[in-house]
Structures are given as structure tokens and as C-alpha cells.
Design a protein around this motif. Structure first.
Motif, PDB file in Angstrom:
ATOM      1  N   HIS A 202      44.433  56.638  30.124  1.00 57.27           N
ATOM      2  CA  HIS A 202      43.676  56.575  28.885  1.00 57.27           C
ATOM      3  C   HIS A 202      44.234  55.499  27.968  1.00 57.27           C
ATOM      4  O   HIS A 202      45.369  55.065  28.119  1.00 57.27           O
ATOM      5  CB  HIS A 202      43.648  57.934  28.184  1.00 57.27           C
TER       6      HIS A 202
ATOM      7  N   THR B 283      43.964  54.418  23.624  1.00 65.39           N
ATOM      8  CA  THR B 283      43.480  54.749  22.282  1.00 65.39           C
ATOM      9  C   THR B 283      43.623  53.529  21.395  1.00 65.39           C
ATOM     10  O   THR B 283      44.554  52.737  21.557  1.00 65.39           O
ATOM     11  CB  THR B 283      44.256  55.931  21.657  1.00 65.39           C
TER      12      THR B 283
ATOM     13  N   VAL C 262      39.320  57.076  21.594  1.00 62.77           N
ATOM     14  CA  VAL C 262      40.001  57.296  22.870  1.00 62.77           C
ATOM     15  C   VAL C 262      39.021  57.069  24.014  1.00 62.77           C
ATOM     16  O   VAL C 262      37.845  57.415  23.928  1.00 62.77           O
ATOM     17  CB  VAL C 262      40.630  58.719  22.945  1.00 62.77           C
ATOM     18  N   LEU C 263      39.517  56.452  25.082  1.00 64.56           N
ATOM     19  CA  LEU C 263      38.752  56.219  26.299  1.00 64.56           C
ATOM     20  C   LEU C 263      39.635  56.655  27.464  1.00 64.56           C
ATOM     21  O   LEU C 263      40.758  56.180  27.597  1.00 64.56           O
ATOM     22  CB  LEU C 263      38.381  54.747  26.416  1.00 64.56           C
ATOM     23  N   LYS C 264      39.110  57.583  28.287  1.00 66.79           N
ATOM     24  CA  LYS C 264      39.882  58.124  29.415  1.00 66.79           C
ATOM     25  C   LYS C 264      39.100  57.911  30.703  1.00 66.79           C
ATOM     26  O   LYS C 264      37.879  58.017  30.722  1.00 66.79           O
ATOM     27  CB  LYS C 264      40.105  59.625  29.260  1.00 66.79           C
ATOM     28  N   TYR C 265      39.833  57.656  31.778  1.00 66.90           N
ATOM     29  CA  TYR C 265      39.227  57.538  33.107  1.00 66.90           C
ATOM     30  C   TYR C 265      39.968  58.483  34.042  1.00 66.90           C
ATOM     31  O   TYR C 265      41.196  58.536  34.035  1.00 66.90           O
ATOM     32  CB  TYR C 265      39.339  56.107  33.638  1.00 66.90           C
ATOM     33  N   ARG C 266      39.213  59.230  34.848  1.00 65.89           N
ATOM     34  CA  ARG C 266      39.809  60.142  35.830  1.00 65.89           C
ATOM     35  C   ARG C 266      39.069  60.005  37.144  1.00 65.89           C
ATOM     36  O   ARG C 266      37.874  59.711  37.177  1.00 65.89           O
ATOM     37  CB  ARG C 266      39.693  61.595  35.360  1.00 65.89           C
TER      38      ARG C 266
ATOM     39  N   VAL D 254      34.439  59.432  32.929  1.00 60.97           N
ATOM     40  CA  VAL D 254      34.935  58.692  31.786  1.00 60.97           C
ATOM     41  C   VAL D 254      34.677  59.540  30.552  1.00 60.97           C
ATOM     42  O   VAL D 254      33.576  60.058  30.375  1.00 60.97           O
ATOM     43  CB  VAL D 254      34.222  57.326  31.654  1.00 60.97           C
ATOM     44  N   ASN D 255      35.694  59.703  29.728  1.00 59.61           N
ATOM     45  CA  ASN D 255      35.561  60.387  28.445  1.00 59.61           C
ATOM     46  C   ASN D 255      35.703  59.354  27.337  1.00 59.61           C
ATOM     47  O   ASN D 255      36.616  58.529  27.374  1.00 59.61           O
ATOM     48  CB  ASN D 255      36.647  61.448  28.262  1.00 59.61           C
TER      49      ASN D 255
ATOM     50  N   ARG E 287      40.029  60.884  18.454  1.00 61.49           N
ATOM     51  CA  ARG E 287      41.241  61.705  18.517  1.00 61.49           C
ATOM     52  C   ARG E 287      41.990  61.611  17.189  1.00 61.49           C
ATOM     53  O   ARG E 287      42.193  60.520  16.658  1.00 61.49           O
ATOM     54  CB  ARG E 287      42.148  61.224  19.649  1.00 61.49           C
TER      55      ARG E 287
ATOM     56  N   GLU F  15      42.999  69.525  28.516  1.00 61.98           N
ATOM     57  CA  GLU F  15      41.651  68.988  28.310  1.00 61.98           C
ATOM     58  C   GLU F  15      40.637  69.912  28.977  1.00 61.98           C
ATOM     59  O   GLU F  15      40.836  70.332  30.111  1.00 61.98           O
ATOM     60  CB  GLU F  15      41.560  67.592  28.920  1.00 61.98           C
TER      61      GLU F  15
ATOM     62  N   ASN G 102      53.239  58.395  26.421  1.00 62.94           N
ATOM     63  CA  ASN G 102      52.389  57.637  25.501  1.00 62.94           C
ATOM     64  C   ASN G 102      53.257  56.594  24.829  1.00 62.94           C
ATOM     65  O   ASN G 102      54.306  56.922  24.270  1.00 62.94           O
ATOM     66  CB  ASN G 102      51.764  58.545  24.441  1.00 62.94           C
TER      67      ASN G 102
END
Length: 148
Positions: free
Chosen positions: A3, A5, A15-19, A44-45, A49, A117, A144
Motif C-alpha cells: 500500500h 498513502t 490510501v491505495l492498496k493492492y492485494r 485494489v482498495n 485514512r 482490514e 510503514n
């Protein structure tokens, strides 16, 4: 996964997350091996945050936003309920995510974090928390780094 931020204000971030999750296995029926099943999931989220970074002590955060899923594999039509979306062994769906966690400082701008999450997306036009939804609960730990 990972992710990133970007700080918008002193406490709010985008925030941008990839899983990614891949699984293969053989389905069994009455102890007789059946067909090989594949499950390939990417999501992708994207959201907001709230992060509180204290001068000293534990950091905490929480966030929410949209989740975008892509699934494919032979397991999609066998695991999910029969819908028009899952008929070709591919599903694209949208939903939401909520996350929260805390971080323990290891250095001035480096924190060891633990995050929980909850992510959910409905398929075939259903709501995000119904029986025909995808997603789940993720418990993760990592580092982080706040370079700026």
C-alpha cells in the motif's frame, strides 16, 4: 500486497492498496479426487485514512473506501453461487473496505504496524455483506516508512 498513502492534511491521507491471492487444489467428492480448481484473486482498495503520528509512543489509524475485485479460475464458477457474472469463470465486482491498526515506532519515521482490514464486494448486483459476496478479513503486520 502493498500500500501507499499520500498525506492530504496533517492527519488525513489518501490510501491505495493492492492485494493478490492465488490458490490451486484438487476438489474431492466422497474421498475421490475430482477436478483441479484454480482461484486467482486481485483487488485494489482506494480510500481515506486518518493517521495519528505522535511525537513519541504508539501510532494509530483507521480508514475506509472502495474495493475493486477481479477473480478468475476454474474455482470461480464452482465456489460462487451460479450467476451470470460467474458463468465464464471470471468476476469483476466492487464493494468497500474498513481498516484500523496501530504502529510501534522503531525509528523516527519507521513504524512496525499491525492492521485489521474487512473487505467485501457483492457479485451479480448484490450487496457487499450478503451470502454471495467476496472478500474477508485480513490481519497483517509490516513496516510503514514515512519519508516526508
Amino acid at each position: 500486497g502493498g500500500h501507499a498513502t499520500v498525506r492530504v492534511s496533517s492527519t488525513y491521507n489518501v490510501v491505495l492498496k493492492y492485494r493478490r491471492f492465488d490458490k490451486s487444489g484438487t476438489a474431492q467428492n466422497n474421498d475421490v479426487p475430482q477436478q483441479e480448481l484454480d482461484w486467482n484473486e486481485q483487488w485494489v482498495n482506494a480510500g481515506v485514512r486518518y493517521t495519528r503520528i505522535p511525537d513519541r509512543g504508539v501510532m494509530n489509524f483507521f480508514g475506509f473506501g472502495l474495493a475493486f475485485f477481479n477473480l478468475e479460475g476454474s474455482g470461480v464458477s464452482r465456489v460462487l453461487p451460479p450467476t451470470a457474472d460467474a458463468a465464464d469463470n471470471k468476476v469483476s465486482s466492487t464493494g468497500f473496505f474498513l481498516d484500523f491498526g496501530f504502529g510501534y515506532p522503531l525509528a523516527k519515521k519507521v513504524f512496525f504496524t499491525i492492521e485489521i482490514e474487512i473487505t467485501s464486494a457483492g457479485i451479480d448486483g448484490s450487496g457487499g455483506l450478503e451470502s454471495s459476496s467476496i472478500g474477508g478479513i485480513l490481519l497483517s503486520a509490516g513496516l510503514n516508512v514515512f519519508p516526508f
